[in-house]
Every structure is written in structure tokens, then in C-alpha cells.
Design a protein around this motif. Sequence first.
Motif, PDB file in Angstrom:
ATOM      1  N   SER A   1      14.938  32.221  13.661  1.00  0.00           N
ATOM      2  CA  SER A   1      13.563  31.758  13.467  1.00  0.00           C
ATOM      3  C   SER A   1      13.572  30.612  12.469  1.00  0.00           C
ATOM      4  CB  SER A   1      12.669  32.889  12.966  1.00  0.00           C
ATOM      5  OG  SER A   1      13.102  33.344  11.702  1.00  0.00           O
ATOM      6  N   GLY A   2      12.455  29.878  12.432  1.00  0.00           N
ATOM      7  CA  GLY A   2      12.289  28.836  11.432  1.00  0.00           C
ATOM      8  C   GLY A   2      12.329  27.417  11.959  1.00  0.00           C
ATOM      9  N   GLY A   3      12.748  27.232  13.194  1.00  0.00           N
ATOM     10  CA  GLY A   3      12.803  25.884  13.726  1.00  0.00           C
ATOM     11  C   GLY A   3      11.414  25.339  14.027  1.00  0.00           C
ATOM     12  N   GLU A   4      11.236  24.053  13.788  1.00  0.00           N
ATOM     13  CA  GLU A   4       9.951  23.407  14.077  1.00  0.00           C
ATOM     14  C   GLU A   4      10.091  21.899  13.973  1.00  0.00           C
ATOM     15  OE1 GLU A   4       7.816  25.373  10.718  1.00  0.00           O
ATOM     16  OE2 GLU A   4       7.305  23.318  10.160  1.00  0.00           O
ATOM     17  N   LEU A   5       8.999  21.211  14.172  1.00  0.00           N
ATOM     18  CA  LEU A   5       8.961  19.758  14.025  1.00  0.00           C
ATOM     19  C   LEU A   5       8.757  19.414  12.552  1.00  0.00           C
ATOM     20  CD1 LEU A   5       8.673  16.837  15.139  1.00  0.00           C
ATOM     21  CD2 LEU A   5       6.225  17.341  15.442  1.00  0.00           C
ATOM     22  N   VAL A   6       9.594  18.519  12.031  1.00  0.00           N
ATOM     23  CA  VAL A   6       9.501  18.110  10.634  1.00  0.00           C
ATOM     24  C   VAL A   6       9.760  16.615  10.539  1.00  0.00           C
ATOM     25  CG1 VAL A   6      11.920  18.623  10.192  1.00  0.00           C
ATOM     26  CG2 VAL A   6      10.295  18.670   8.296  1.00  0.00           C
ATOM     27  N   GLN A   7       9.161  15.991   9.532  1.00  0.00           N
ATOM     28  CA  GLN A   7       9.354  14.558   9.351  1.00  0.00           C
ATOM     29  C   GLN A   7      10.698  14.262   8.690  1.00  0.00           C
ATOM     30  OE1 GLN A   7       5.999  12.960   7.200  1.00  0.00           O
ATOM     31  NE2 GLN A   7       4.773  12.809   9.062  1.00  0.00           N
ATOM     32  N   PRO A   8      11.246  13.083   8.917  1.00  0.00           N
ATOM     33  CA  PRO A   8      12.487  12.696   8.216  1.00  0.00           C
ATOM     34  C   PRO A   8      12.313  12.829   6.708  1.00  0.00           C
ATOM     35  CG  PRO A   8      11.996  11.129   9.953  1.00  0.00           C
ATOM     36  CD  PRO A   8      10.809  12.042   9.874  1.00  0.00           C
ATOM     37  N   GLY A   9      13.360  13.362   6.080  1.00  0.00           N
ATOM     38  CA  GLY A   9      13.303  13.614   4.649  1.00  0.00           C
ATOM     39  C   GLY A   9      12.764  14.979   4.288  1.00  0.00           C
ATOM     40  N   GLY A  10      12.255  15.683   5.275  1.00  0.00           N
ATOM     41  CA  GLY A  10      11.679  17.004   5.024  1.00  0.00           C
ATOM     42  C   GLY A  10      12.721  18.103   4.960  1.00  0.00           C
ATOM     43  N   SER A  11      12.218  19.333   4.821  1.00  0.00           N
ATOM     44  CA  SER A  11      13.090  20.496   4.667  1.00  0.00           C
ATOM     45  C   SER A  11      12.662  21.605   5.618  1.00  0.00           C
ATOM     46  CB  SER A  11      13.017  21.018   3.230  1.00  0.00           C
ATOM     47  OG  SER A  11      13.468  20.045   2.310  1.00  0.00           O
ATOM     48  N   LEU A  12      13.631  22.428   5.980  1.00  0.00           N
ATOM     49  CA  LEU A  12      13.371  23.622   6.784  1.00  0.00           C
ATOM     50  C   LEU A  12      14.335  24.713   6.364  1.00  0.00           C
ATOM     51  CD1 LEU A  12      12.974  22.488  10.526  1.00  0.00           C
ATOM     52  CD2 LEU A  12      11.206  23.469   9.060  1.00  0.00           C
ATOM     53  N   ARG A  13      13.930  25.942   6.599  1.00  0.00           N
ATOM     54  CA  ARG A  13      14.811  27.079   6.346  1.00  0.00           C
ATOM     55  C   ARG A  13      14.887  27.915   7.616  1.00  0.00           C
ATOM     56  NH1 ARG A  13      14.449  32.594   3.531  1.00  0.00           N
ATOM     57  NH2 ARG A  13      16.430  32.810   2.403  1.00  0.00           N
ATOM     58  N   LEU A  14      16.092  28.035   8.157  1.00  0.00           N
ATOM     59  CA  LEU A  14      16.321  28.859   9.332  1.00  0.00           C
ATOM     60  C   LEU A  14      16.809  30.235   8.901  1.00  0.00           C
ATOM     61  CD1 LEU A  14      18.183  26.364  11.695  1.00  0.00           C
ATOM     62  CD2 LEU A  14      15.724  26.664  11.354  1.00  0.00           C
ATOM     63  N   SER A  15      16.411  31.236   9.673  1.00  0.00           N
ATOM     64  CA  SER A  15      16.839  32.608   9.419  1.00  0.00           C
ATOM     65  C   SER A  15      17.395  33.205  10.700  1.00  0.00           C
ATOM     66  CB  SER A  15      15.660  33.456   8.936  1.00  0.00           C
ATOM     67  OG  SER A  15      15.100  32.939   7.756  1.00  0.00           O
ATOM     68  N   CYS A  16      18.318  34.145  10.525  1.00  0.00           N
ATOM     69  CA  CYS A  16      18.887  34.864  11.665  1.00  0.00           C
ATOM     70  C   CYS A  16      19.220  36.272  11.217  1.00  0.00           C
ATOM     71  CB  CYS A  16      20.140  34.164  12.163  1.00  0.00           C
ATOM     72  SG  CYS A  16      21.071  35.077  13.406  1.00  0.00           S
ATOM     73  N   THR A  17      18.794  37.253  12.005  1.00  0.00           N
ATOM     74  CA  THR A  17      19.048  38.648  11.691  1.00  0.00           C
ATOM     75  C   THR A  17      19.773  39.324  12.845  1.00  0.00           C
ATOM     76  OG1 THR A  17      17.128  38.794  10.241  1.00  0.00           O
ATOM     77  CG2 THR A  17      17.993  40.864  11.099  1.00  0.00           C
ATOM     78  N   VAL A  18      20.794  40.090  12.487  1.00  0.00           N
ATOM     79  CA  VAL A  18      21.563  40.858  13.460  1.00  0.00           C
ATOM     80  C   VAL A  18      20.990  42.268  13.522  1.00  0.00           C
ATOM     81  CG1 VAL A  18      23.852  41.667  14.128  1.00  0.00           C
ATOM     82  CG2 VAL A  18      23.610  39.529  12.861  1.00  0.00           C
ATOM     83  N   SER A  19      20.742  42.743  14.734  1.00  0.00           N
ATOM     84  CA  SER A  19      20.235  44.100  14.898  1.00  0.00           C
ATOM     85  C   SER A  19      20.949  44.761  16.061  1.00  0.00           C
ATOM     86  CB  SER A  19      18.720  44.088  15.132  1.00  0.00           C
ATOM     87  OG  SER A  19      18.422  43.422  16.343  1.00  0.00           O
TER      88      SER A  19
ATOM     89  N   TYR B   1      21.066  32.592   6.528  1.00  0.00           N
ATOM     90  CA  TYR B   1      20.030  31.577   6.375  1.00  0.00           C
ATOM     91  C   TYR B   1      20.662  30.189   6.314  1.00  0.00           C
ATOM     92  CZ  TYR B   1      17.909  35.896   4.765  1.00  0.00           C
ATOM     93  OH  TYR B   1      17.484  37.200   4.681  1.00  0.00           O
ATOM     94  N   LEU B   2      19.875  29.190   6.683  1.00  0.00           N
ATOM     95  CA  LEU B   2      20.324  27.810   6.572  1.00  0.00           C
ATOM     96  C   LEU B   2      19.192  27.005   5.962  1.00  0.00           C
ATOM     97  CD1 LEU B   2      22.730  25.916   7.204  1.00  0.00           C
ATOM     98  CD2 LEU B   2      21.493  25.263   9.284  1.00  0.00           C
ATOM     99  N   GLU B   3      19.389  26.598   4.721  1.00  0.00           N
ATOM    100  CA  GLU B   3      18.425  25.749   4.035  1.00  0.00           C
ATOM    101  C   GLU B   3      18.795  24.304   4.332  1.00  0.00           C
ATOM    102  OE1 GLU B   3      16.041  27.290   1.960  1.00  0.00           O
ATOM    103  OE2 GLU B   3      15.030  25.338   1.906  1.00  0.00           O
ATOM    104  N   MET B   4      17.878  23.574   4.943  1.00  0.00           N
ATOM    105  CA  MET B   4      18.150  22.202   5.370  1.00  0.00           C
ATOM    106  C   MET B   4      17.227  21.250   4.621  1.00  0.00           C
ATOM    107  SD  MET B   4      18.631  22.785   9.475  1.00  0.00           S
ATOM    108  CE  MET B   4      16.926  23.190   9.743  1.00  0.00           C
ATOM    109  N   ASN B   5      17.811  20.337   3.868  1.00  0.00           N
ATOM    110  CA  ASN B   5      17.053  19.351   3.106  1.00  0.00           C
ATOM    111  C   ASN B   5      17.412  17.941   3.561  1.00  0.00           C
ATOM    112  OD1 ASN B   5      15.819  21.318   1.336  1.00  0.00           O
ATOM    113  ND2 ASN B   5      17.824  21.512   0.351  1.00  0.00           N
ATOM    114  N   SER B   6      16.572  16.997   3.169  1.00  0.00           N
ATOM    115  CA  SER B   6      16.807  15.582   3.520  1.00  0.00           C
ATOM    116  C   SER B   6      17.124  15.422   5.003  1.00  0.00           C
ATOM    117  CB  SER B   6      17.957  15.016   2.670  1.00  0.00           C
ATOM    118  OG  SER B   6      17.660  15.149   1.293  1.00  0.00           O
ATOM    119  N   LEU B   7      16.305  16.041   5.825  1.00  0.00           N
ATOM    120  CA  LEU B   7      16.563  16.042   7.266  1.00  0.00           C
ATOM    121  C   LEU B   7      16.464  14.644   7.856  1.00  0.00           C
ATOM    122  CD1 LEU B   7      14.792  19.370   8.112  1.00  0.00           C
ATOM    123  CD2 LEU B   7      17.144  18.805   8.742  1.00  0.00           C
TER     124      LEU B   7
END
Length: 123
Positions: free
Chosen positions: A7-25, A79-85
Motif C-alpha cells: 500500500s501507499g502508492g499514489e501520484l506525487v509531484q517531483p521532489g515529493g515523498s511517499l511511504r510504501l508499506s507491505c505486510t506478510v500474512s 516499508y520504503l520511505e521515498m524522498n526527493s522523488l
Amino acid sequence: QVQLVESGGELVQPGGSLRLSCTVSGRFFSVNAMGWYRQAPGKQRELVATISSSGSTTYSDSVKGRFTISRDNAKNSVYLEMNSLKPEDTAVYYCNANVLRPSGSIRRTYDDWGKGTQVTVSS
């Protein structure tokens, strides 16, 4: 059966940030190394970052210094913290986990994958 849900993917502007998450069940004994891969349109899937069960990390050169991978072993999550996209970070991001789970009467490790989450970097 084991499921990986990102989860966590979306549209973001250049230079923005996102945090992706993944859970194993599901039914498993333990989760070993975990990682994030990505696949852009018309390109092969590539490694982004990995993290061992003890917390050692590796990164592709293209994301080093901008992305941070982390995990919570108690939650079987990564998790994947993504900055300066950048626009070139646009891709479907896939979670991967090496999971120890039952296989008949024995235990085996499998490389399991999520279905992916779309990250689009665009103005």
C-alpha cells in the motif's frame, strides 16, 4: 498460503515523498530477507532495496541517499520511505519476501511477491 499486500502508492509531484508499506500474512514460520523491486513500463523489473532479518540493507545506486528501507519484524512488515522523488521513479513497486513456510511435512523457503502498488511522479 501466504499473501503480501502493498500500500501507499499514489501520484506525487517531483521532489515529493511517499511511504510504501507491505505486510506478510498467512501460514508461515518466519520471514527472512525482504525487499522492494520496481518495474517501469517497457522495462524489466529491477531491485530497489533489500533488508535482512537482522536489519542489514542494500540499495540500488539510483535510489541511494533518497530511499530508506526498514522493517518491523513483529508486524511482518517492510516499508520504503521515498524522498526527493523523480519522474524516473515512476513504476509499479513490488514487495518481495523470503518466507519459511510449510511444504507438506517439511519446511521450505519461498520467494513470495505482492501484486504491486503504482507510484507516479509527475507535475
